[in-house]
Design an enzyme around this catalytic site. Structure first.
Site, short mmCIF file in Angstrom:
data_model
loop_
_atom_site.label_atom_id
_atom_site.label_comp_id
_atom_site.label_asym_id
_atom_site.label_seq_id
_atom_site.Cartn_x
_atom_site.Cartn_y
_atom_site.Cartn_z
N LYS A 196 53.36 -29.24 68.89
CA LYS A 196 54.72 -29.36 69.45
C LYS A 196 55.59 -28.23 68.92
O LYS A 196 55.90 -28.18 67.73
CB LYS A 196 55.37 -30.69 69.09
CG LYS A 196 56.61 -30.92 69.96
CD LYS A 196 57.61 -31.89 69.41
CE LYS A 196 58.58 -31.29 68.45
NZ LYS A 196 59.53 -30.30 69.04
N GLU A 270 55.08 -28.07 55.07
CA GLU A 270 55.68 -26.79 54.67
C GLU A 270 57.16 -26.93 54.96
O GLU A 270 57.57 -26.91 56.12
CB GLU A 270 55.11 -25.63 55.50
CG GLU A 270 53.61 -25.47 55.44
CD GLU A 270 53.16 -24.67 54.23
OE1 GLU A 270 54.00 -24.29 53.40
OE2 GLU A 270 51.95 -24.43 54.12
N CYS A 304 62.08 -19.68 55.59
CA CYS A 304 61.99 -20.72 54.57
C CYS A 304 61.84 -20.12 53.17
O CYS A 304 62.32 -20.68 52.20
CB CYS A 304 60.82 -21.64 54.88
SG CYS A 304 59.34 -20.72 55.26
N GLU A 401 69.87 -25.06 51.20
CA GLU A 401 69.29 -24.02 52.05
C GLU A 401 70.27 -23.71 53.18
O GLU A 401 70.61 -24.60 53.96
CB GLU A 401 67.97 -24.53 52.61
CG GLU A 401 67.22 -23.48 53.38
CD GLU A 401 65.92 -24.01 53.96
OE1 GLU A 401 65.91 -25.14 54.45
OE2 GLU A 401 64.92 -23.28 53.90
P1 NAD Z 1 63.40 -29.50 61.76
O1 NAD Z 1 62.72 -30.25 60.70
O2 NAD Z 1 64.63 -30.05 62.33
O3 NAD Z 1 62.42 -29.28 63.01
C1 NAD Z 1 61.12 -28.78 62.85
C2 NAD Z 1 60.27 -29.35 63.97
O4 NAD Z 1 60.16 -30.76 63.79
C3 NAD Z 1 60.82 -29.15 65.36
O5 NAD Z 1 59.74 -28.93 66.25
C4 NAD Z 1 61.49 -30.49 65.66
O6 NAD Z 1 61.59 -30.79 67.02
C5 NAD Z 1 60.55 -31.44 64.96
N1 NAD Z 1 61.16 -32.71 64.58
C6 NAD Z 1 62.46 -33.02 64.39
N2 NAD Z 1 62.60 -34.31 64.04
C7 NAD Z 1 61.35 -34.83 63.98
C8 NAD Z 1 60.83 -36.13 63.66
N3 NAD Z 1 61.61 -37.14 63.31
N4 NAD Z 1 59.49 -36.30 63.69
C9 NAD Z 1 58.67 -35.30 64.02
N5 NAD Z 1 59.10 -34.05 64.35
C10 NAD Z 1 60.42 -33.83 64.33
O7 NAD Z 1 63.59 -28.08 61.18
P2 NAD Z 1 64.15 -26.80 61.91
O8 NAD Z 1 65.61 -26.86 61.87
O9 NAD Z 1 63.50 -26.64 63.23
O10 NAD Z 1 63.55 -25.63 60.98
C11 NAD Z 1 64.19 -25.20 59.86
C12 NAD Z 1 63.52 -25.74 58.62
O11 NAD Z 1 62.13 -25.42 58.61
C13 NAD Z 1 64.08 -25.12 57.38
O12 NAD Z 1 64.37 -26.12 56.43
C14 NAD Z 1 62.97 -24.21 56.88
O13 NAD Z 1 62.99 -23.95 55.54
C15 NAD Z 1 61.76 -24.91 57.33
N6 NAD Z 1 60.62 -23.99 57.46
C16 NAD Z 1 59.64 -24.04 56.49
C17 NAD Z 1 58.57 -23.17 56.55
C18 NAD Z 1 57.47 -23.21 55.51
O14 NAD Z 1 56.42 -22.63 55.74
N7 NAD Z 1 57.67 -23.87 54.41
C19 NAD Z 1 58.47 -22.25 57.59
C20 NAD Z 1 59.49 -22.22 58.55
C21 NAD Z 1 60.55 -23.12 58.47
#
Ligand code: NAD
Length: 491
Positions: A196, A270, A304, A401
């Site tokens: 997804k 992650e 991230c 963050e």
């Molecule tokens: P997010 O957690 O809101 O969304 C990430 C994904 O999860 C999206 O596809 C979203 O639709 C989905 N999602 C949202 N709610 C969900 C739920 N309840 N159950 C399952 N899936 C759900 O994060 P974001 O705003 O899209 O991304 C930013 C975050 O991602 C930052 O905190 C960043 O640090 C982190 N990030 C981490 C890494 C890593 O490798 N550690 C890499 C990239 C981004």
């Protein structure tokens, strides 16, 4: 002063050079008006009958209609992946390797098209999607193609077996690259996937579906379901998945962990980060300035592992901040498709609001803000490169963050103090150390609670190198031999 030196000085103080715009052609990519879901090797309309629009964050222009997958759609994708698994897991590993290799080659061949799509849908500068996201995504498929028929050697005597259907959820900051990090090792190990993408950046994942068709990936091996967080939640909740891999925010990561409690489903997370980029007074200062800029302004700070906390040794604080401000004045903010652009658009209005709120908290809490003069486009979502000095460890901008182009500068006197301050966070994803002394880099790396520690560089990625976090940055590793382990069970 010699003529050359004089010329260099003039250039150094001249500010931003004027360049004529050099816009990458967007004609190379054509989007469908509407994209269904990619299930069982075909594009299918969502049973939910629900759609949403994905827009370009730099212009707010609608790009395409995207299916919002509901629980029935997710179940259908998981069933297709299960069916695909029956065949795929019995394929000769060297044949699976060929499929991964073909994907890698097609990603290279279609790199320009995919890079433009990534910049249009996500807002990142074309020079980054072209020179970082796409080459690394292809490299991941090449790398794991190499492992597919060597799993017995990767884990001698442990009889590795695939897990089954992997549910994979990725964020919007590196849409295609995160897809590659997830899909390549899963397929190499003989699993099938339901992926997804994030709701603001679904287009490259949907173009990847076409790459799969081209590479003759068998039906059901790769399935792509689009939608918002609720689609992700349905996927995690589905009883047919054998593995969950999630990249995203710590908050959602925790919710997924709660959801899986009591179920025998392996999980890798992650999550977020608040990395310290630590600069000692003996470092090559100009090189460090470049590393700091790369560390925080790469991909608008939507990274991230961004070096969002600069820890600078007190004796060089003023000099470093002066150099940094001068360098910031040369950064170009604007059209992501312009090859000269350094900082593109903020991915969404929601993310921009979050950045603005945190930056306001920084000034309210007493830190000193600086932004170089720069004209931001009127349409779309933008934020100028920003640094905060006089930051205290208790400030929100030093703890939370921001996920935007905002750097918080703190100081230290001794290496011990640097370690203590760097580790004073709930996160532990990455760190950078700038010093002339190799022994000090090793000494620090030993003590920093961060999954990746860079020495005299920052934001370097390689498929052969594992990546992942400590503490609230998650667990499990992606990349390298370690990245295979998350997709295997051992008999
Ligand atoms: P997010 O957690 O809101 O969304 C990430 C994904 O999860 C999206 O596809 C979203 O639709 C989905 N999602 C949202 N709610 C969900 C739920 N309840 N159950 C399952 N899936 C759900 O994060 P974001 O705003 O899209 O991304 C930013 C975050 O991602 C930052 O905190 C960043 O640090 C982190 N990030 C981490 C890494 C890593 O490798 N550690 C890499 C990239 C981004």
């Amino acid at each position: 002063m010699g003529a050359v030196e004089k010329q260099q000085r003039t250039l150094a103080t001249a500010g931003t050079w004027e360049y004529a715009p050099s816009i990458e052609s967007r004609e190379i990519v054509t989007f469908e008006d509407r994209y269904g879901l990619f299930i069982g090797g075909e594009e299918v309309a969502p049973r939910s009958r629900s759609w949403f629009t994905t827009v370009s964050p730099s212009t707010e222009e609608p790009l395409a209609e995207i299916a919002q997958a509901g629980p029935k759609d997710v179940a259908r994708a998981v069933d297709a992946a299960r069916e695909g698994f029956e065949a795929w897991s019995t394929w000769k590993p060297s044949e699976r390797a060929k499929v991964l290799f073909r994907i890698a080659r097609i990603l290279q061949e279609r790199a320009r098209e995919l890079a433009v799509a990534e910049s249009l849908d996500g807002g990142k500068p074309i020079k980054e999607s072209r020179d970082v996201d796409l080459p690394l995504a292809a490299a991941h498929f090449f790398y794991y193609a190499g492992w597919a028929d060597k799993l017995e050697y990767a884990f001698p005597g442990r009889r590795p077996r695939p897990l089954g259907v992997a549910a994979q959820i990725v964020p919007w900051n590196f849409p295609l690259l995160m897809l590659a990090w997830k899909i390549a090792p899963a397929l190499a190990c003989g699993n099938t996937v339901v992926l997804k993408p994030a709701e603001t950046t679904p287009l490259t994942a949907l173009l990847f579906a076409d790459v799969c068709r081209q590479a003759q990936v068998p039906p059901g091996v790769v399935n792509i379901v689009t939608g918002d967080g609720s689609t992700g939640a349905h996927l995690v909740r589905n009883g047919g998945v054998d593995k969950v891999a999630f990249t995203g925010s710590t908050e959602v990561g925790k919710a997924i962990q709660r959801e899986l409690a009591g179920r025998d489903v392996p999980l890798t997370l992650e999550l977020g980060g608040k990395a310290a980029n630590i600069v000692f007074d003996d470092c090559a200062l100009d090189q460090a300035v470049e590393g700091i800029v790369n560390g925080i302004y790469f991909n608008q700070g939507h990274v991230c592992c961004a070096g969002s906390r600069l820890l600078v040794q007190e004796s060089i604080h003023d000099q470093l901040v002066r150099k940094l401000k001068r360098r910031m004045s040369t950064l170009r903010v604007g059209d992501p498709l312009d090859k000269n652009t350094d900082i593109g658009a903020i991915n969404s209005k929601a993310q921009l609001d979050r950045i603005v709120e945190l930056v306001e908290s920084g000034t309210e809490e007493g830190a000193e803000v600086y932004q170089p003069p720069c004209r931001l486009p009127e349409k779309g979502w933008w934020f100028a490169p920003t640094i905060f000095t006089n930051v205290a460890q208790s400030h929100r901008i030093a703890q939370e963050e921001i996920f935007g182009p905002v750097l918080s500068v703190l100081t230290f006197r001794t290496p011990d103090e640097a370690v203590e301050k760097a580790n004073n966070t709930m996160y532990g994803l990455s760190a950078g150390i700038w010093t002339e002394k190799g022994s000090r880099i090793l000494w620090m790396a030993d003590r920093l609670r961060a999954g990746v520690v860079w020495g005299n560089t920052f934001n370097r990625f390689d498929p052969a190198s594992p990546f992942g976090g400590y503490k609230e940055s998650g667990f499990g590793r992606e990349g390298g031999r370690h990245g295979l382990e998350a997709y295997l069970r051992f008999e």
